[in-house]
Design a protein around this motif. Structure first.
Motif, PDB file in Angstrom:
ATOM      1  N   ASP A 106      43.923  26.283  28.607  1.00  0.00           N
ATOM      2  CA  ASP A 106      42.562  26.795  28.425  1.00  0.00           C
ATOM      3  C   ASP A 106      41.553  25.653  28.494  1.00  0.00           C
ATOM      4  O   ASP A 106      41.733  24.619  27.846  1.00  0.00           O
ATOM      5  CB  ASP A 106      42.473  27.509  27.074  1.00  0.00           C
ATOM      6  CG  ASP A 106      41.090  28.085  26.824  1.00  0.00           C
ATOM      7  OD1 ASP A 106      40.471  28.559  27.794  1.00  0.00           O
ATOM      8  OD2 ASP A 106      40.634  28.064  25.668  1.00  0.00           O
ATOM      9  N   ARG A 107      40.500  25.838  29.281  1.00  0.00           N
ATOM     10  CA  ARG A 107      39.446  24.824  29.381  1.00  0.00           C
ATOM     11  C   ARG A 107      38.088  25.396  28.976  1.00  0.00           C
ATOM     12  O   ARG A 107      37.048  24.855  29.345  1.00  0.00           O
ATOM     13  CB  ARG A 107      39.385  24.266  30.810  1.00  0.00           C
ATOM     14  CG  ARG A 107      40.706  23.623  31.271  1.00  0.00           C
ATOM     15  CD  ARG A 107      41.104  22.446  30.390  1.00  0.00           C
ATOM     16  NE  ARG A 107      42.461  22.001  30.619  1.00  0.00           N
ATOM     17  CZ  ARG A 107      42.793  20.794  31.066  1.00  0.00           C
ATOM     18  NH1 ARG A 107      41.853  19.912  31.322  1.00  0.00           N
ATOM     19  NH2 ARG A 107      44.063  20.465  31.238  1.00  0.00           N
ATOM     20  N   GLY A 108      38.111  26.505  28.235  1.00  0.00           N
ATOM     21  CA  GLY A 108      36.873  27.070  27.731  1.00  0.00           C
ATOM     22  C   GLY A 108      35.897  27.481  28.811  1.00  0.00           C
ATOM     23  O   GLY A 108      34.685  27.441  28.613  1.00  0.00           O
ATOM     24  N   GLY A 109      36.418  27.850  29.967  1.00  0.00           N
ATOM     25  CA  GLY A 109      35.565  28.244  31.077  1.00  0.00           C
ATOM     26  C   GLY A 109      35.047  27.095  31.907  1.00  0.00           C
ATOM     27  O   GLY A 109      34.309  27.313  32.870  1.00  0.00           O
ATOM     28  N   GLY A 110      35.425  25.855  31.582  1.00  0.00           N
ATOM     29  CA  GLY A 110      34.927  24.697  32.311  1.00  0.00           C
ATOM     30  C   GLY A 110      35.624  24.507  33.649  1.00  0.00           C
ATOM     31  O   GLY A 110      36.712  25.054  33.891  1.00  0.00           O
ATOM     32  N   TRP A 111      34.988  23.692  34.505  1.00  0.00           N
ATOM     33  CA  TRP A 111      35.542  23.395  35.818  1.00  0.00           C
ATOM     34  C   TRP A 111      36.582  22.283  35.725  1.00  0.00           C
ATOM     35  O   TRP A 111      36.399  21.310  34.998  1.00  0.00           O
ATOM     36  CB  TRP A 111      34.439  22.954  36.772  1.00  0.00           C
ATOM     37  CG  TRP A 111      33.586  24.075  37.268  1.00  0.00           C
ATOM     38  CD1 TRP A 111      32.374  24.472  36.772  1.00  0.00           C
ATOM     39  CD2 TRP A 111      33.869  24.950  38.364  1.00  0.00           C
ATOM     40  NE1 TRP A 111      31.892  25.539  37.490  1.00  0.00           N
ATOM     41  CE2 TRP A 111      32.783  25.848  38.487  1.00  0.00           C
ATOM     42  CE3 TRP A 111      34.941  25.058  39.264  1.00  0.00           C
ATOM     43  CZ2 TRP A 111      32.742  26.850  39.451  1.00  0.00           C
ATOM     44  CZ3 TRP A 111      34.895  26.050  40.238  1.00  0.00           C
ATOM     45  CH2 TRP A 111      33.800  26.932  40.326  1.00  0.00           C
ATOM     46  N   ILE A 112      37.666  22.427  36.497  1.00  0.00           N
ATOM     47  CA  ILE A 112      38.699  21.395  36.565  1.00  0.00           C
ATOM     48  C   ILE A 112      39.121  21.204  38.014  1.00  0.00           C
ATOM     49  O   ILE A 112      38.928  22.076  38.858  1.00  0.00           O
ATOM     50  CB  ILE A 112      39.943  21.742  35.717  1.00  0.00           C
ATOM     51  CG1 ILE A 112      40.578  23.056  36.200  1.00  0.00           C
ATOM     52  CG2 ILE A 112      39.606  21.812  34.245  1.00  0.00           C
ATOM     53  CD1 ILE A 112      41.952  23.292  35.642  1.00  0.00           C
ATOM     54  N   LYS A 175      36.979  40.897  28.586  1.00  0.00           N
ATOM     55  CA  LYS A 175      36.929  39.871  27.561  1.00  0.00           C
ATOM     56  C   LYS A 175      35.697  39.023  27.870  1.00  0.00           C
ATOM     57  O   LYS A 175      35.674  38.307  28.878  1.00  0.00           O
ATOM     58  CB  LYS A 175      38.190  39.005  27.570  1.00  0.00           C
ATOM     59  CG  LYS A 175      38.202  37.971  26.456  1.00  0.00           C
ATOM     60  CD  LYS A 175      39.472  37.120  26.502  1.00  0.00           C
ATOM     61  CE  LYS A 175      39.484  36.098  25.367  1.00  0.00           C
ATOM     62  NZ  LYS A 175      40.664  35.213  25.424  1.00  0.00           N
ATOM     63  N   PRO A 176      34.652  39.113  27.059  1.00  0.00           N
ATOM     64  CA  PRO A 176      33.397  38.423  27.378  1.00  0.00           C
ATOM     65  C   PRO A 176      33.608  36.939  27.683  1.00  0.00           C
ATOM     66  O   PRO A 176      34.294  36.225  26.941  1.00  0.00           O
ATOM     67  CB  PRO A 176      32.562  38.617  26.109  1.00  0.00           C
ATOM     68  CG  PRO A 176      33.067  39.905  25.532  1.00  0.00           C
ATOM     69  CD  PRO A 176      34.552  39.896  25.813  1.00  0.00           C
ATOM     70  N   GLY A 177      33.034  36.498  28.801  1.00  0.00           N
ATOM     71  CA  GLY A 177      33.113  35.099  29.211  1.00  0.00           C
ATOM     72  C   GLY A 177      34.351  34.734  29.998  1.00  0.00           C
ATOM     73  O   GLY A 177      34.447  33.621  30.527  1.00  0.00           O
ATOM     74  N   GLN A 178      35.310  35.648  30.124  1.00  0.00           N
ATOM     75  CA  GLN A 178      36.574  35.351  30.805  1.00  0.00           C
ATOM     76  C   GLN A 178      36.398  35.386  32.323  1.00  0.00           C
ATOM     77  O   GLN A 178      35.792  36.309  32.872  1.00  0.00           O
ATOM     78  CB  GLN A 178      37.635  36.370  30.413  1.00  0.00           C
ATOM     79  CG  GLN A 178      39.003  36.141  31.048  1.00  0.00           C
ATOM     80  CD  GLN A 178      39.743  34.985  30.409  1.00  0.00           C
ATOM     81  OE1 GLN A 178      39.806  34.898  29.196  1.00  0.00           O
ATOM     82  NE2 GLN A 178      40.312  34.115  31.212  1.00  0.00           N
ATOM     83  N   VAL A 179      36.923  34.369  32.998  1.00  0.00           N
ATOM     84  CA  VAL A 179      36.946  34.356  34.457  1.00  0.00           C
ATOM     85  C   VAL A 179      38.323  33.902  34.932  1.00  0.00           C
ATOM     86  O   VAL A 179      39.048  33.207  34.212  1.00  0.00           O
ATOM     87  CB  VAL A 179      35.861  33.436  35.064  1.00  0.00           C
ATOM     88  CG1 VAL A 179      34.467  33.943  34.745  1.00  0.00           C
ATOM     89  CG2 VAL A 179      36.042  31.999  34.593  1.00  0.00           C
ATOM     90  N   ASP A 210      36.766  30.234  46.024  1.00  0.00           N
ATOM     91  CA  ASP A 210      35.521  29.534  45.719  1.00  0.00           C
ATOM     92  C   ASP A 210      34.779  30.105  44.513  1.00  0.00           C
ATOM     93  O   ASP A 210      33.836  29.471  44.040  1.00  0.00           O
ATOM     94  CB  ASP A 210      34.568  29.608  46.925  1.00  0.00           C
ATOM     95  CG  ASP A 210      35.056  28.806  48.117  1.00  0.00           C
ATOM     96  OD1 ASP A 210      35.963  27.970  47.938  1.00  0.00           O
ATOM     97  OD2 ASP A 210      34.537  29.032  49.230  1.00  0.00           O
ATOM     98  N   GLU A 211      35.165  31.298  44.067  1.00  0.00           N
ATOM     99  CA  GLU A 211      34.362  31.969  43.048  1.00  0.00           C
ATOM    100  C   GLU A 211      35.223  32.560  41.932  1.00  0.00           C
ATOM    101  O   GLU A 211      35.677  33.704  42.027  1.00  0.00           O
ATOM    102  CB  GLU A 211      33.519  33.087  43.677  1.00  0.00           C
ATOM    103  CG  GLU A 211      32.562  33.739  42.688  1.00  0.00           C
ATOM    104  CD  GLU A 211      31.721  34.827  43.329  1.00  0.00           C
ATOM    105  OE1 GLU A 211      31.364  35.780  42.619  1.00  0.00           O
ATOM    106  OE2 GLU A 211      31.417  34.722  44.526  1.00  0.00           O
ATOM    107  N   PRO A 212      35.460  31.799  40.865  1.00  0.00           N
ATOM    108  CA  PRO A 212      36.120  32.397  39.700  1.00  0.00           C
ATOM    109  C   PRO A 212      35.241  33.526  39.166  1.00  0.00           C
ATOM    110  O   PRO A 212      34.021  33.377  39.060  1.00  0.00           O
ATOM    111  CB  PRO A 212      36.233  31.241  38.714  1.00  0.00           C
ATOM    112  CG  PRO A 212      35.219  30.238  39.162  1.00  0.00           C
ATOM    113  CD  PRO A 212      35.076  30.397  40.643  1.00  0.00           C
ATOM    114  N   ALA A 213      35.855  34.648  38.836  1.00  0.00           N
ATOM    115  CA  ALA A 213      35.058  35.827  38.496  1.00  0.00           C
ATOM    116  C   ALA A 213      35.725  36.630  37.389  1.00  0.00           C
ATOM    117  O   ALA A 213      36.951  36.593  37.219  1.00  0.00           O
ATOM    118  CB  ALA A 213      34.885  36.711  39.730  1.00  0.00           C
ATOM    119  N   PRO A 214      34.936  37.394  36.622  1.00  0.00           N
ATOM    120  CA  PRO A 214      35.502  38.274  35.598  1.00  0.00           C
ATOM    121  C   PRO A 214      36.381  39.341  36.247  1.00  0.00           C
ATOM    122  O   PRO A 214      35.998  39.931  37.275  1.00  0.00           O
ATOM    123  CB  PRO A 214      34.269  38.902  34.944  1.00  0.00           C
ATOM    124  CG  PRO A 214      33.136  37.982  35.277  1.00  0.00           C
ATOM    125  CD  PRO A 214      33.465  37.430  36.630  1.00  0.00           C
TER     126      PRO A 214
END
Length: 284
Positions: A106-112, A175-179, A210-214
């Motif tokens: 888990d990276r808390g929604g951050g880019w890696i 799940k709010p914020g999940q991508v 290219d696009e992480p998405a819910p």
């Protein structure tokens, strides 16, 4: 060029179907699966927990490329346990190990990107990291070009939100914020072929769009393509989900794919879920 694939799953079969190889063979886990695939002209063997089939060892030795997607178990990597000597002694100059972006945790929604150190959140992903390293170590010992491909959520014809809607099995879990990132099976094949043309020993590649998405947005878009109402939104509740599904929702990250573009020259055919789902919806 000959390919041997340990694990003739969805991705491996699609790569073989591109016609890149003069001869292709591989393994499955049951005789029933073997019979079904043999009808398609693939040389198929059953890899079980016993001694390795001599036919597997012979086919491996005659392969120019080896692909493996067999998951590790409690004892380590089953393929290396049974066939490491044959792989090391084969003429294969390219070896690909299909892993998962799940090793990043888990990276808390951050880019890696590929410079991020693995942070496996479970025993299953810890085994996966150990298996990656075991294959890379084999490459260092033998001088063979071993590459690790960390895959995002795989989708394509027969395996997508479009197919789930048609089958009546789609769920729109929120799940709010999940991508999540995804990767189309055709783009997986393109990356593998590009790597085969440009081997780099020890390389690690993220295979992601290219696009992480819910996930609920993906289902809603698929429904719009089909002209049907999307299923109702369901609040995320791990107690109501299979353990594997719930574990996916426990890891939230955005994965960069710059290396496959820059180093391998890959242009994604399906850079987002929109292009991929549109192609699938129009195929039948």
């Amino acid at each position: 060029m000959n390919l041997f694939a340990f694990g003739l799953g969805y991705s491996a079969r699609h790569w073989i179907a591109t016609g890149r190889f003069a001869r292709a063979g591989g393994t499955v886990t049951t005789r029933e699966k073997a019979e079904a695939l043999r009808a398609g002209g693939i040389e198929v063997f059953v890899l079980d927990e016993g001694a390795c089939d001599p036919g597997i060892l012979a086919a491996v030795g005659d392969s120019d490329a080896i692909l493996t997607s067999v998951p590790p178990d409690e004892g380590g990597d089953p393929v290396l346990e049974q066939a490491e000597a044959a792989i090391a002694g084969s003429r294969a100059g390219w070896i690909g190990y299909l892993s998962t972006i799940g090793v990043y945790g888990d990276r808390g929604g951050g880019w890696i990107d590929e410079t991020a150190e693995p942070d496996p959140p479970s025993e299953r992903t810890r085994r996966r990291v150990a298996a990656e390293e075991a294959w890379l170590a084999l490459g260092r010992r033998t001088g063979k070009a071993v590459q690790v491909f960390r895959l995002s959520g795989i989708y394509g014809p027969g395996r997508s939100a479009v197919d789930q809607l048609r089958a009546g099995t789609a769920r729109r879990i929120v799940k709010p914020g999940q991508v999540f990132n995804r990767i189309h099976v055709e783009d997986i094949a393109a990356v593998l072929s590009a790597s085969l043309d440009r081997p780099r020993p020890g390389a690690i590649y993220n295979l992601a769009d290219d696009e992480p998405a819910p996930p609920q947005d993906v289902v809603a878009h698929a429904a719009a393509l089909l002209g049907v109402e999307p299923p109702p939104e369901i609040p995320f509740d791990p107690a109501t989900l299979p353990a594997m599904t719930a574990s996916f929702y426990g890891a939230n990250k955005r994965v960069r794919n710059d290396v496959i573009k820059r180093e391998l020259g890959v242009t994604l055919a399906y850079p987002t879920y929109r292009e991929g789902l549109a192609a699938i919806a129009g195929r039948s």
